[in-house]
Design a protein around this motif. Sequence first.
Motif, PDB file in Angstrom:
ATOM      1  N   THR A  56      -3.272 -15.674  13.438  1.00  0.00           N
ATOM      2  CA  THR A  56      -3.108 -14.347  13.276  1.00  0.00           C
ATOM      3  C   THR A  56      -2.650 -13.875  11.950  1.00  0.00           C
ATOM      4  N   GLY A  57      -1.661 -14.534  11.374  1.00  0.00           N
ATOM      5  CA  GLY A  57      -1.276 -14.202   9.739  1.00  0.00           C
ATOM      6  C   GLY A  57      -0.414 -12.945   9.977  1.00  0.00           C
ATOM      7  N   ILE A  58       0.317 -12.820  11.104  1.00  0.00           N
ATOM      8  CA  ILE A  58       1.079 -11.817  11.260  1.00  0.00           C
ATOM      9  C   ILE A  58       2.402 -11.815  10.408  1.00  0.00           C
ATOM     10  N   MET A  59       2.668 -12.934  10.247  1.00  0.00           N
ATOM     11  CA  MET A  59       4.095 -13.085   9.223  1.00  0.00           C
ATOM     12  C   MET A  59       3.637 -13.177   7.751  1.00  0.00           C
ATOM     13  N   ASP A  60       2.248 -13.180   7.451  1.00  0.00           N
ATOM     14  CA  ASP A  60       1.854 -13.529   5.975  1.00  0.00           C
ATOM     15  C   ASP A  60       0.784 -12.840   5.719  1.00  0.00           C
ATOM     16  N   PRO A  61       0.559 -11.689   6.062  1.00  0.00           N
ATOM     17  CA  PRO A  61      -0.523 -10.753   5.657  1.00  0.00           C
ATOM     18  C   PRO A  61      -0.693 -10.302   4.091  1.00  0.00           C
ATOM     19  N   ARG A  62      -1.967  -9.853   3.733  1.00  0.00           N
ATOM     20  CA  ARG A  62      -2.186  -9.264   2.441  1.00  0.00           C
ATOM     21  C   ARG A  62      -3.163  -8.401   2.303  1.00  0.00           C
ATOM     22  N   TYR A  63      -3.201  -7.611   1.196  1.00  0.00           N
ATOM     23  CA  TYR A  63      -4.335  -6.955   0.910  1.00  0.00           C
ATOM     24  C   TYR A  63      -5.095  -7.620  -0.016  1.00  0.00           C
ATOM     25  N   ARG A  64      -6.612  -7.401  -0.138  1.00  0.00           N
ATOM     26  CA  ARG A  64      -7.296  -7.717  -1.271  1.00  0.00           C
ATOM     27  C   ARG A  64      -8.162  -6.374  -1.738  1.00  0.00           C
ATOM     28  N   HIS A  65      -8.560  -6.728  -3.054  1.00  0.00           N
ATOM     29  CA  HIS A  65      -9.483  -5.729  -3.815  1.00  0.00           C
ATOM     30  C   HIS A  65     -10.419  -5.265  -2.898  1.00  0.00           C
ATOM     31  N   GLY A  66     -10.476  -3.889  -2.746  1.00  0.00           N
ATOM     32  CA  GLY A  66     -11.508  -3.217  -1.962  1.00  0.00           C
ATOM     33  C   GLY A  66     -11.130  -2.743  -0.593  1.00  0.00           C
ATOM     34  N   ASP A  67      -9.912  -3.287  -0.114  1.00  0.00           N
ATOM     35  CA  ASP A  67      -9.184  -3.044   0.941  1.00  0.00           C
ATOM     36  C   ASP A  67      -8.720  -1.325   0.939  1.00  0.00           C
ATOM     37  N   GLU A  68      -8.727  -0.543   1.615  1.00  0.00           N
ATOM     38  CA  GLU A  68      -8.295   0.947   1.746  1.00  0.00           C
ATOM     39  C   GLU A  68      -6.972   1.013   1.538  1.00  0.00           C
ATOM     40  N   PRO A  69      -6.428   1.599   0.533  1.00  0.00           N
ATOM     41  CA  PRO A  69      -5.002   1.705   0.233  1.00  0.00           C
ATOM     42  C   PRO A  69      -4.446   2.667   1.324  1.00  0.00           C
ATOM     43  N   SER A  70      -3.083   2.267   1.682  1.00  0.00           N
ATOM     44  CA  SER A  70      -2.294   3.068   2.602  1.00  0.00           C
ATOM     45  C   SER A  70      -1.946   4.416   1.900  1.00  0.00           C
ATOM     46  N   THR A  71      -2.044   5.297   2.883  1.00  0.00           N
ATOM     47  CA  THR A  71      -1.792   6.587   2.311  1.00  0.00           C
ATOM     48  C   THR A  71      -0.413   7.161   2.298  1.00  0.00           C
ATOM     49  N   GLY A  72       0.413   6.067   3.013  1.00  0.00           N
ATOM     50  CA  GLY A  72       1.818   6.469   3.271  1.00  0.00           C
ATOM     51  C   GLY A  72       2.009   7.387   4.513  1.00  0.00           C
ATOM     52  N   GLN A  73       1.025   7.784   5.361  1.00  0.00           N
ATOM     53  CA  GLN A  73       1.097   8.610   6.294  1.00  0.00           C
ATOM     54  C   GLN A  73       1.146   7.871   7.572  1.00  0.00           C
ATOM     55  N   GLY A  74       1.081   6.583   7.457  1.00  0.00           N
ATOM     56  CA  GLY A  74       1.108   5.810   8.843  1.00  0.00           C
ATOM     57  C   GLY A  74       2.322   5.460   9.428  1.00  0.00           C
ATOM     58  N   ILE A  75       2.579   4.607  10.489  1.00  0.00           N
ATOM     59  CA  ILE A  75       3.746   4.090  10.993  1.00  0.00           C
ATOM     60  C   ILE A  75       4.723   3.479   9.813  1.00  0.00           C
ATOM     61  N   ARG A  76       5.885   4.025   9.940  1.00  0.00           N
ATOM     62  CA  ARG A  76       6.992   3.512   9.151  1.00  0.00           C
ATOM     63  C   ARG A  76       8.094   3.238   9.659  1.00  0.00           C
ATOM     64  N   PRO A  77       9.033   2.430   9.084  1.00  0.00           N
ATOM     65  CA  PRO A  77      10.162   1.698  10.087  1.00  0.00           C
ATOM     66  C   PRO A  77      11.172   2.992  10.198  1.00  0.00           C
ATOM     67  N   ARG A  78      10.995   4.092   9.800  1.00  0.00           N
ATOM     68  CA  ARG A  78      12.036   5.174  10.107  1.00  0.00           C
ATOM     69  C   ARG A  78      11.095   5.806  11.604  1.00  0.00           C
ATOM     70  N   HIS A  79       9.668   5.830  11.734  1.00  0.00           N
ATOM     71  CA  HIS A  79       9.246   6.149  12.803  1.00  0.00           C
ATOM     72  C   HIS A  79       9.585   5.218  13.950  1.00  0.00           C
ATOM     73  N   ILE A  80       9.676   4.127  13.699  1.00  0.00           N
ATOM     74  CA  ILE A  80      10.009   3.181  14.686  1.00  0.00           C
ATOM     75  C   ILE A  80      11.347   3.180  15.168  1.00  0.00           C
ATOM     76  N   ALA A  81      12.370   3.805  14.241  1.00  0.00           N
ATOM     77  CA  ALA A  81      13.839   3.793  14.551  1.00  0.00           C
ATOM     78  C   ALA A  81      14.069   5.128  15.097  1.00  0.00           C
ATOM     79  N   ALA A  82      13.154   6.179  14.847  1.00  0.00           N
ATOM     80  CA  ALA A  82      13.268   7.537  15.534  1.00  0.00           C
ATOM     81  C   ALA A  82      12.824   7.413  17.196  1.00  0.00           C
ATOM     82  N   THR A  83      11.803   6.625  17.069  1.00  0.00           N
ATOM     83  CA  THR A  83      11.169   6.527  18.474  1.00  0.00           C
ATOM     84  C   THR A  83      12.111   5.704  19.395  1.00  0.00           C
ATOM     85  N   SER A  84      12.660   4.602  18.852  1.00  0.00           N
ATOM     86  CA  SER A  84      13.710   3.963  19.699  1.00  0.00           C
ATOM     87  C   SER A  84      14.663   4.641  19.920  1.00  0.00           C
TER      88      SER A  84
END
Length: 506
Positions: A460-488
């Motif tokens: 799965t590569g879950i612990m060692d992921p990566r982006y490559r050229h051409g991958d769509e950049p993150s907009t910063g609007q997705g799930i973030r650590p603070r969202h997980i903390a708040a939800t928890s």
Amino acid sequence: MTRDLTKKQNETEHDRYRCVERAEKFALIVDACDYFVTLRKVMIAAQTQLLLIGWDFDLEIEMVPEASDEEGCAPDGFPNKLGPFIEEVLNRNSELNIYMLKWNGSVLVAPGRLLPTAVLAAFGNERIHVALDGHHPFGACHHQKIVVADDSVAFCGGIDMTEDRWDTSEHLPDDPRRVKKDGTPSEPWHDTTSAVSGDAARALGALARERWERARGEVLEAPAFSKGSIWPSDLEVDAFGVDVALARTVPPFDNAPLINEIEQSFLHGIRTARESIYIESQYFACDSICAALEERLREEGGPQVVVINPKYALSAFEDDAMHEQRDRMLAHLRAADHESRFRIYFPVTTAEQPIYVHAKVFIVDTSALHIGSANINNRSMGFDTECNVVVEKQGDLIAGFRARLLSEHLGMRPEEFEAVLAQEGALIAAIEKLNGPSGRGLRTICERETTMRSAVLADTGIMDPRYRHGDEPSTGQGIRPRHIAATSAIALVGYMAWRIWRRTRR
């Protein structure tokens, strides 16, 4: 300020380096014992601006273990623990501001370190500015390890100012100074960093201030030229007047594309190596690096490849996730190695105890030296935020540093190693001639048995992921650590309310 290189890679149109600048002085520091002492001297001498950019900072560690007096001070007269030391540095210099930026995920990795940091930020000197860096895709890590004092002296490497990092280059078995805060022993630990002055230090200062601005939205002014040199008089200069390049990994974020200068510079080095490639890394699990090395090993008369790695990871889970990937790489490389030009070792103490390798060093022949925060894994090539310094065409400097590292691992003086290398004419032959069957030395890493968990983690590569050229950049609007903390937190409050409601219904 910077002199951008125009060399382009065939695979992309990105430069190999952010910039190349002149270092008036350049030094290589091995292991945290020497680094922490040197760092204290530079921090004390800083006049107006001190930038601390790191994966983590543990304010409760003693920087000079077992050396505190009755008042808790180190031999330099300042508090030994990092937090009080920072406060005292500020108290003695009314013009100094300190900016400390650490990865926000370190709060989850080591939650016990959050309180001292929060206390320092809230109740310490008003000229200490502390921030948690979350300006990266979810799951990514701010991994740079940079310190800049007045744009006069800067450090870039692999050593964090946190627990478990301190050790000497002797890596003595059962060294009483190598202990955790709770008094339990820490394992032997090998690490490296670099020091620069001049324009190279100013370039690292600009990078650090840029990182602060991205994390906080606050623009920091570059300090005026410092009055006099703050380079410690006892920090031995390995080279004067050398060009130093900065190479980065920056994941795509806020519509900005991936920057993978480190990966491109490594691949360029592998393609152009003639005699040897020497690597020290915490991990050995990068697909692109494996493919490039495999291609060179299949050649007739290609370069030798020597890798220094830890025997084990820091946890069983990490061992399954990362070293299963390593084992798969080793199977490919050993199958391609038809001329016996590949070796991978882990270092041991005189008591045969494995030494944990946290250094991040990549040396091509004696023509290029890379040192910084980037490991040989997918994350460091295209997911985490990294910074390396690179020196090229400094043969004596590079050969000397490689000899210094290998002589440490083999338990001898660098001159002894260099003499045998000159006699044997090849890196592997010199290592094998000097590497004894017991005691201090290097031991071969062998593949482990695959388990169901390790196979799943590697697949799965879950612990060692990566982006490559051409991958769509993150907009910063997705799930973030603070969202997980708040939800928890909301879920916990909801659960407690439900429990109370259930009791009132009985």
